[in-house]
Design a protein around this motif. Structure first.
Motif, PDB file in Angstrom:
ATOM      1  N   LEU A  37       0.860  -1.188   0.000  1.00 32.76           N
ATOM      2  CA  LEU A  37       0.000   0.000   0.000  1.00 32.76           C
ATOM      3  C   LEU A  37       0.894   1.236   0.000  1.00 32.76           C
ATOM      4  O   LEU A  37       1.683   1.440   0.925  1.00 32.76           O
ATOM      5  CB  LEU A  37      -0.914   0.015   1.230  1.00 32.76           C
ATOM      6  CG  LEU A  37      -1.824   1.248   1.350  1.00 32.76           C
ATOM      7  CD1 LEU A  37      -2.809   1.313   0.180  1.00 32.76           C
ATOM      8  CD2 LEU A  37      -2.570   1.246   2.669  1.00 32.76           C
ATOM      9  N   ASP A  39      -5.107   2.789  -3.192  1.00 35.85           N
ATOM     10  CA  ASP A  39      -6.512   2.997  -2.824  1.00 35.85           C
ATOM     11  C   ASP A  39      -6.896   2.053  -1.683  1.00 35.85           C
ATOM     12  O   ASP A  39      -6.679   0.843  -1.769  1.00 35.85           O
ATOM     13  CB  ASP A  39      -7.407   2.740  -4.040  1.00 35.85           C
ATOM     14  CG  ASP A  39      -8.867   2.981  -3.705  1.00 35.85           C
ATOM     15  OD1 ASP A  39      -9.229   4.127  -3.442  1.00 35.85           O
ATOM     16  OD2 ASP A  39      -9.633   1.992  -3.692  1.00 35.85           O
ATOM     17  N   HIS A  40      -7.464   2.605  -0.609  1.00 35.28           N
ATOM     18  CA  HIS A  40      -7.776   1.794   0.573  1.00 35.28           C
ATOM     19  C   HIS A  40      -8.888   0.784   0.301  1.00 35.28           C
ATOM     20  O   HIS A  40      -8.842  -0.347   0.790  1.00 35.28           O
ATOM     21  CB  HIS A  40      -8.171   2.697   1.738  1.00 35.28           C
ATOM     22  CG  HIS A  40      -7.055   3.585   2.181  1.00 35.28           C
ATOM     23  ND1 HIS A  40      -7.173   4.488   3.205  1.00 35.28           N
ATOM     24  CD2 HIS A  40      -5.782   3.699   1.731  1.00 35.28           C
ATOM     25  CE1 HIS A  40      -6.021   5.121   3.366  1.00 35.28           C
ATOM     26  NE2 HIS A  40      -5.166   4.670   2.480  1.00 35.28           N
ATOM     27  N   LEU A  93      -7.503  -1.967  -1.594  1.00 31.48           N
ATOM     28  CA  LEU A  93      -6.665  -2.784  -0.721  1.00 31.48           C
ATOM     29  C   LEU A  93      -7.465  -3.913  -0.087  1.00 31.48           C
ATOM     30  O   LEU A  93      -7.030  -5.070  -0.081  1.00 31.48           O
ATOM     31  CB  LEU A  93      -6.041  -1.910   0.369  1.00 31.48           C
ATOM     32  CG  LEU A  93      -5.362  -2.666   1.508  1.00 31.48           C
ATOM     33  CD1 LEU A  93      -4.123  -3.369   1.006  1.00 31.48           C
ATOM     34  CD2 LEU A  93      -5.011  -1.708   2.642  1.00 31.48           C
ATOM     35  N   VAL A 109       2.080   6.611   3.381  1.00 30.89           N
ATOM     36  CA  VAL A 109       0.671   6.375   3.716  1.00 30.89           C
ATOM     37  C   VAL A 109       0.318   7.124   5.005  1.00 30.89           C
ATOM     38  O   VAL A 109       1.029   7.034   6.007  1.00 30.89           O
ATOM     39  CB  VAL A 109       0.402   4.869   3.898  1.00 30.89           C
ATOM     40  CG1 VAL A 109      -1.021   4.627   4.368  1.00 30.89           C
ATOM     41  CG2 VAL A 109       0.664   4.134   2.592  1.00 30.89           C
ATOM     42  N   ILE A 158      -5.042   1.853   9.287  1.00 34.21           N
ATOM     43  CA  ILE A 158      -5.197   0.916   8.162  1.00 34.21           C
ATOM     44  C   ILE A 158      -4.798  -0.495   8.594  1.00 34.21           C
ATOM     45  O   ILE A 158      -5.504  -1.474   8.313  1.00 34.21           O
ATOM     46  CB  ILE A 158      -4.344   1.382   6.974  1.00 34.21           C
ATOM     47  CG1 ILE A 158      -4.875   2.726   6.453  1.00 34.21           C
ATOM     48  CG2 ILE A 158      -4.351   0.340   5.861  1.00 34.21           C
ATOM     49  CD1 ILE A 158      -3.961   3.397   5.467  1.00 34.21           C
TER      50      ILE A 158
END
Length: 544
Positions: A20, A51-52, A55, A77, A83
């Motif tokens: 990420l 992009d979360h 992910l 990040v 996250i």
């Protein structure tokens, strides 16, 4: 992928590593790009996304195809702990490597220890571009694979040993009801203490659980416990993992109707004489206040960074014309010696204010992870030359002597930001001069050990007490406050120095025998390649 702008062009089918990133490929820092490259040296199919939401889909897909998975979070990040926590709640089996830099590395380690009990699969390491992460990534991926195979084997063994459902449930209920004394203690507990059978159905439900969820024991037995949490799938996954591995602990967000927003859940497997899992005991504790305090702490850090940035820029605007006016006055013929002295003082103090403002802005950039390095390859000796040149006015003003010792073999190329490394060593040398008496001595010794070059700066000044040695690199930390402020400074310099050195993949340490015994600051940086040994002893050798 449907969103090629936010995700790498490679598909994540079969990927065992997901990276990420904070920025898309064209805008990544050199360190962030190196993190991606090192991940792909371990797994050529490593999947990269910024992009979360993508992910979460990628993690789910990778687990279905590969089973074992490592998530790498790069230094760009924002809010990496949040996250990582979200991924852990959904998929506790995922290993996570947080590759960070500077002050965020220290903050993240503290937050990981304090905020999320179930972080045994989290690894927090400094991000670097020297290849050191390759071994860490490979070991973490190997651990993930080993645990995946172990879970699969235990699951097959459990299926082969499973007795009939009726016999298991009868034995479990007998165990639950056998000790009235323990049952009374559990019932009076302020924590929610709940027992589940191996199918996840509620068997016992104490008063604390009623207070927490607003459900009676009868209502709870008609409702799945997982339904009391926002992420029911993550809770069920945690239960399943605890049935296989035994004890575990994690934090969940409850549904709005519950009496707490966040609970810490501890799972303990109940087994029979042959270690066959009969069910679970789940203890839930309200940790809403702790979660809110952590969020307030994160918010306060953000507000502090915003304030430093705003203050630095607002003070810089009027400072620029003042410095220009002072320089113009200095060029004019001034007959009155008092005027010349006043102009000299004005120039000196505006320069000092400029340094303080630069330090404030650097602290804000480091805290946000926004300090970018302009990397190039160079001989570290040239950096030491420039640092000495910047520190020379103060050293000469105090009539101090600088002894320089450079081993003939202590020559190596480093890769880094030349201007920032000059800032590092200039700050250390200036501090050594500032906290030493007039006529004092400063020694600079450079050595190469293995693949690292070490630079030690030693003075015979005021020294440090043992307590100060342990916190000398903290923000706003100053030795002997009155003595420090008489020479200017906010206690930011060494904190910035430590963050810059760590961003270069190095380390810094301080030593002092005590007050009045002087101090030594040692910086170690990785060598890129040995310089020409025929160059001989550095031109820095000698005394100033």
């Amino acid at each position: 992928m449907s969103n090629s702008a936010r995700a790498d062009s490679r598909h994540n089918d079969g990927a065992r590593i997901i990276v990420l990133c904070g920025e898309p490929s064209p805008g990544r820092s050199a360190v962030a790009a190196s993190v991606v490259e090192q991940a792909r040296r371990v797994d050529g199919d490593a999947y990269v996304t910024t992009d979360h939401d993508d992910l979460l889909d990628a993690v789910n897909t990778a687990l279905q195809s590969a089973g074992a998975l490592l998530l790498v979070i790069d230094p760009g990040v924002r809010q990496p702990v949040d996250i990582a926590r979200r991924v852990t709640r959904n998929w506790p089996q995922v290993w996570i490597l947080l590759a960070l830099t500077g002050e965020r590395l220290v903050q993240t380690r503290r937050m990981a220890d304090r905020a999320e009990p179930n972080t045994s699969r989290w690894i927090v390491r400094p991000a670097s571009d020297d290849g050191e992460l390759v071994e860490i990534i490979a070991k973490a991926l190997a651990n993930a694979g080993h645990q995946h195979r172990l879970r699969a084997n235990l699951n097959r063994l459990r299926q082969r040993m499973a007795p009939s459902d009726q016999a298991a449930e009868a034995e479990y209920k007998r165990l639950i009801e056998s000790d009235r004394y323990v049952a009374t203690a559990v019932e009076s507990s302020l924590d929610a203490v709940i027992s589940l059978d191996r199918h996840g159905r509620v068997v016992s439900w104490n008063h604390g659980a009623t207070q927490l969820f607003g459900l009676t024991r009868e209502q709870a037995r008609e409702t799945a416990l997982a339904a009391q949490f926002e992420d029911a799938d993550a809770f069920e996954a945690a239960c399943g993992l605890a049935m296989l591995n035994g004890n575990s602990s994690t934090t969940f967000r409850t549904v709005p109707t519950a009496g707490a927003q966040f609970v810490e859940a501890t799972f303990d497997r109940i087994a029979d004489n042959v270690n066959f899992a009969l069910g679970l005991v789940v203890i839930l504790r309200d940790v809403t206040s702790r979660q809110q305090a952590e969020q307030e702490l994160r918010d306060s850090y953000d507000r502090k960074d915003q304030f430093f940035t705003l203050l630095g820029h607002e003070l810089r605007n009027p400072l620029a014309p003042i410095r220009t006016a002072a320089e113009l006055l200095n060029r004019l013929p001034l007959a009155d010696p008092r005027a010349k002295l006043a102009v000299g003082t004005l120039i000196k103090q505006t320069a000092l204010m400029g340094v303080l403002l630069d330090d404030l802005l650097d602290v804000a950039r480091i805290s946000r992870g926004g300090l970018q390095l302009k990397l190039e390859q160079f001989d570290l000796r040239s950096v030491l030359d420039d640092a000495l040149e910047q520190s020379r006015p103060l050293i000469d003003d105090k009539h101090q002597t600088v002894g320089i010792e450079v081993q003939a073999e202590a020559s190596c190329q480093v890769v880094g930001d030349r201007q920032r490394l000059v800032q590092v060593f200039s700050n250390i040398l200036t501090n050594a001069s500032k906290y030493s008496d007039d006529g004092g001595r400063i020694d600079l010794v450079t050595t190469v050990v293995g693949d690292k070059i070490g630079v030690a700066v030693t003075d015979n000044g005021i020294g440090l007490d043992p307590d100060m040695v342990t916190r000398v690199f903290d923000l706003f930390s100053q030795a002997q406050a009155g003595h420090a402020r008489s020479r200017g400074g906010l206690g930011l310099g060494l904190s910035i120095v430590k963050s810059l050195v760590e961003q270069h993949g190095g380390s810094i340490s301080a030593f002092s025998a005590g007050l009045g015994q002087g101090s030594t600051f040692r910086v170690e940086l990785p060598c890129w390649a040995p310089a020409n040994a025929a160059a001989g002893v550095s031109d820095l050798g000698g005394h100033i």
